[in-house]
Design a protein around this motif. Structure first.
Motif, mmCIF file in Angstrom:
data_model
loop_
_atom_site.group_PDB
_atom_site.id
_atom_site.type_symbol
_atom_site.label_atom_id
_atom_site.label_comp_id
_atom_site.label_asym_id
_atom_site.label_seq_id
_atom_site.Cartn_x
_atom_site.Cartn_y
_atom_site.Cartn_z
ATOM 1 N N HIS A 21 0.809 -1.220 0.000
ATOM 2 C CA HIS A 21 0.000 0.000 0.000
ATOM 3 C C HIS A 21 0.845 1.274 0.000
ATOM 4 N N ILE A 22 2.162 1.146 0.210
ATOM 5 C CA ILE A 22 3.002 2.354 0.270
ATOM 6 C C ILE A 22 4.283 2.252 -0.558
ATOM 7 N N ARG A 23 4.438 1.206 -1.344
ATOM 8 C CA ARG A 23 5.733 0.950 -2.000
ATOM 9 C C ARG A 23 6.256 2.158 -2.781
ATOM 10 N N GLY A 24 5.395 2.851 -3.495
ATOM 11 C CA GLY A 24 5.850 3.970 -4.316
ATOM 12 C C GLY A 24 5.797 5.318 -3.635
ATOM 13 N N LEU A 25 5.421 5.328 -2.345
ATOM 14 C CA LEU A 25 5.159 6.601 -1.673
ATOM 15 C C LEU A 25 6.406 7.470 -1.523
ATOM 16 N N GLY A 26 7.535 6.861 -1.202
ATOM 17 C CA GLY A 26 8.748 7.643 -0.981
ATOM 18 C C GLY A 26 9.184 8.408 -2.210
ATOM 19 N N VAL A 27 9.231 7.729 -3.333
ATOM 20 C CA VAL A 27 9.652 8.367 -4.585
ATOM 21 C C VAL A 27 8.704 9.494 -4.960
ATOM 22 N N ILE A 28 7.399 9.229 -4.878
ATOM 23 C CA ILE A 28 6.407 10.237 -5.246
ATOM 24 C C ILE A 28 6.474 11.440 -4.308
ATOM 25 N N ALA A 29 6.620 11.166 -3.006
ATOM 26 C CA ALA A 29 6.676 12.256 -2.028
ATOM 27 C C ALA A 29 7.884 13.159 -2.279
ATOM 28 N N ARG A 30 9.033 12.570 -2.531
ATOM 29 C CA ARG A 30 10.236 13.371 -2.741
ATOM 30 C C ARG A 30 10.191 14.151 -4.050
ATOM 31 N N ILE A 74 1.574 6.816 10.256
ATOM 32 C CA ILE A 74 2.729 7.687 10.011
ATOM 33 C C ILE A 74 3.932 7.225 10.824
ATOM 34 N N ASP A 75 3.715 6.948 12.096
ATOM 35 C CA ASP A 75 4.819 6.497 12.950
ATOM 36 C C ASP A 75 5.409 5.188 12.444
ATOM 37 N N ALA A 76 4.554 4.270 12.001
ATOM 38 C CA ALA A 76 5.035 2.976 11.496
ATOM 39 C C ALA A 76 5.837 3.148 10.215
ATOM 40 N N ILE A 77 5.382 4.035 9.326
ATOM 41 C CA ILE A 77 6.119 4.297 8.081
ATOM 42 C C ILE A 77 7.485 4.877 8.393
ATOM 43 N N CYS A 78 7.517 5.871 9.282
ATOM 44 C CA CYS A 78 8.789 6.534 9.600
ATOM 45 C C CYS A 78 9.738 5.586 10.336
ATOM 46 N N ALA A 79 9.196 4.746 11.218
ATOM 47 C CA ALA A 79 10.038 3.834 11.990
ATOM 48 C C ALA A 79 10.674 2.765 11.118
ATOM 49 N N SER A 80 9.955 2.363 10.063
ATOM 50 C CA SER A 80 10.479 1.277 9.219
ATOM 51 C C SER A 80 11.669 1.733 8.378
ATOM 52 N N ILE A 103 -10.704 0.017 10.636
ATOM 53 C CA ILE A 103 -10.876 -1.336 10.104
ATOM 54 C C ILE A 103 -10.049 -2.314 10.938
ATOM 55 N N SER A 104 -10.386 -3.577 10.841
ATOM 56 C CA SER A 104 -9.711 -4.616 11.615
ATOM 57 C C SER A 104 -8.635 -5.280 10.764
ATOM 58 N N HIS A 105 -7.386 -4.916 10.992
ATOM 59 C CA HIS A 105 -6.269 -5.464 10.222
ATOM 60 C C HIS A 105 -5.017 -5.414 11.082
ATOM 61 N N ASP A 106 -4.047 -6.264 10.769
ATOM 62 C CA ASP A 106 -2.842 -6.335 11.605
ATOM 63 C C ASP A 106 -1.836 -5.261 11.207
ATOM 64 N N ALA A 107 -2.240 -4.026 11.385
ATOM 65 C CA ALA A 107 -1.393 -2.866 11.114
ATOM 66 C C ALA A 107 -1.527 -1.908 12.285
ATOM 67 N N ALA A 108 -0.733 -0.843 12.294
ATOM 68 C CA ALA A 108 -0.660 0.036 13.462
ATOM 69 C C ALA A 108 -1.985 0.749 13.754
ATOM 70 N N GLN A 109 -2.547 1.403 12.747
ATOM 71 C CA GLN A 109 -3.803 2.145 12.922
ATOM 72 C C GLN A 109 -4.489 2.254 11.564
ATOM 73 N N SER A 138 11.732 2.190 5.358
ATOM 74 C CA SER A 138 11.744 1.508 4.062
ATOM 75 C C SER A 138 11.576 2.465 2.886
ATOM 76 N N LEU A 139 11.054 3.659 3.146
ATOM 77 C CA LEU A 139 10.807 4.604 2.056
ATOM 78 C C LEU A 139 11.917 5.634 1.906
ATOM 79 N N GLY A 140 12.943 5.551 2.763
ATOM 80 C CA GLY A 140 13.989 6.558 2.712
ATOM 81 C C GLY A 140 13.538 7.835 3.403
ATOM 82 N N LYS A 141 14.328 8.878 3.261
ATOM 83 C CA LYS A 141 14.018 10.153 3.903
ATOM 84 C C LYS A 141 12.870 10.829 3.176
ATOM 85 N N LEU A 142 11.865 11.231 3.948
ATOM 86 C CA LEU A 142 10.689 11.888 3.381
ATOM 87 C C LEU A 142 10.739 13.377 3.673
#
Length: 265
Positions: free
Chosen positions: A61-70, A83-89, A121-127, A91-95
C-alpha cells in the motif's frame, strides 16, 4: 466524481478518486512509474494530484510513496499510528518534512472539493483505516484489508454510489494451499482479509438503489482468481437476505496489473 483502480491485489494497490478539480490516490503500493502510467490513462499526471490517502503501512500500500513524495511534494494523509510505522520502518527513505497530515478515525476532513471520512478497520497494522469520499450528493467507499466487518463498518459504507471492496481469498484454496500455517491463520483471522464469501455477505448489506458500480479488489494471487471471486460474491448477494440480485448491479473485478474502467458518478 470518478473512481478507478490503477492496481489492486495482494502485490500492490493504488486507487484513484477525483472530481473535475481534485485528484487523490488511495494508497501507492506500486512503483511511481506505474502510478504515472495509470494516471496518464485518465488524462492526468502525478503532478495533478491534490493529495494521497494511506490506509496503512504495509508495503503493498506504500511501496511507491517515498519516490512520489520526494519528487512531487504531494500532501500525505494518514493516521498517527500509520505515520509512525512508516517513519520507523525506514523503508521509504528520507521523506520531506511536514508532508504528512495526521487524520483520525470518524473525523471528516477536506481535500479540495472532496470530503474524506476515515473509518477504523480490523487489520494487523498500526492504525489502519478505510475511506468514504464524498462530493455533493455522490459518495465512494474504499474498504480493503479487513479481517471482519461489523455494524460500524456497515454504517460507514451505507448509501454509497460506488464501492471498491476487498474479496481477497477463497477459503478452500487458502486452506489447502502452500502458505505456512501461521500465515493462513493470520489471513483467516479477525485482523486478516475478507474472503469471497464474507465480501459477498457484506456487499449484500450495502447495496442500495443508488449503487452504480462495485469493484472487487485486493485479490490474492495464490488463493483466488477473478472468475471465482466474482461468482462467489454474486452468489452470496443473490442468495442472501436482501431485496436485490447480483445481476441488478454493475459488479466487476479490479485487475492486478492494469487499470479498471473508470466509474463516473
Amino acid at each position: 466524481m470518478r473512481l478507478c483502480s490503477i492496481a489492486s491485489g495482494s502485490s500492490g494497490n493504488c486507487i484513484y478518486v477525483g472530481s473535475d478539480s481534485t485528484h487523490v490516490l488511495v494508497d501507492t503500493g506500486i512503483s511511481g512509474k506505474r502510478v504515472e502510467f495509470g494516471l496518464n490513462e485518465l488524462d492526468l499526471s502525478t503532478r495533478d494530484l491534490t493529495g494521497i490517502l494511506i490506509t496503512h503501512e504495509h508495503s503493498d500500500h506504500i511501496r511507491g510513496l517515498g519516490v512520489i513524495a520526494r519528487k512531487y511534494q504531494i500532501p500525505i494523509y494518514a493516521t498517527e499510528g500509520t505515520i509512525d510505522a512508516i517513519c520507523a520502518s525506514g523503508s521509504l527513505g528520507k521523506l520531506p518534512e511536514n508532508i504528512f497530515h495526521k487524520i483520525r478515525e470518524d473525523e471528516a476532513f477536506g481535500v479540495g472539493d472532496l470530503t474524506v471520512k476515515p473509518f477504523a478497520i480490523s487489520h494487523d497494522a498500526a492504525q489502519p483505516v478505510g475511506f468514504r469520499l464524498e462530493q455533493g450528493e455522490h459518495c465512494v467507499g474504499i474498504a480493503t484489508d479487513m479481517g471482519i466487518y461489523d455494524e460500524y463498518i456497515v454504517r460507514q459504507l451505507s448509501g454509497l454510489n460506488a464501492l471498491l471492496l476487498e474479496a481477497n481469498h477463497d477459503v478452500n484454496m487458502l486452506q489447502v494451499g502452500k502458505y505456512p500455517y501461521p500465515l493462513k491463520r493470520r489471513i483467516l483471522g479477525e485482523k486478516g482479509h475478507l474472503s469471497n464469501e464474507t465480501a459477498g455477505q457484506l456487499l449484500g448489506r450495502l447495496l442500495n438503489d443508488h449503487m452504480q458500480a462495485v469493484l472487487l479488489g485486493h485479490l490474492s494471487r495464490e488463493n483466488n482468481y477473478e472468475a471465482l471471486a466474482y461468482e462467489t460474491v454474486c452468489a452470496e448477494v443473490t442468495m442472501g437476505d436482501n431485496p436485490y440480485k447480483a445481476g441488478d448491479f454493475d459488479i466487476s473485478v479490479a485487475h492486478r496489473e492494469q487499470a479498471s474502467r473508470v466509474v463516473v458518478l
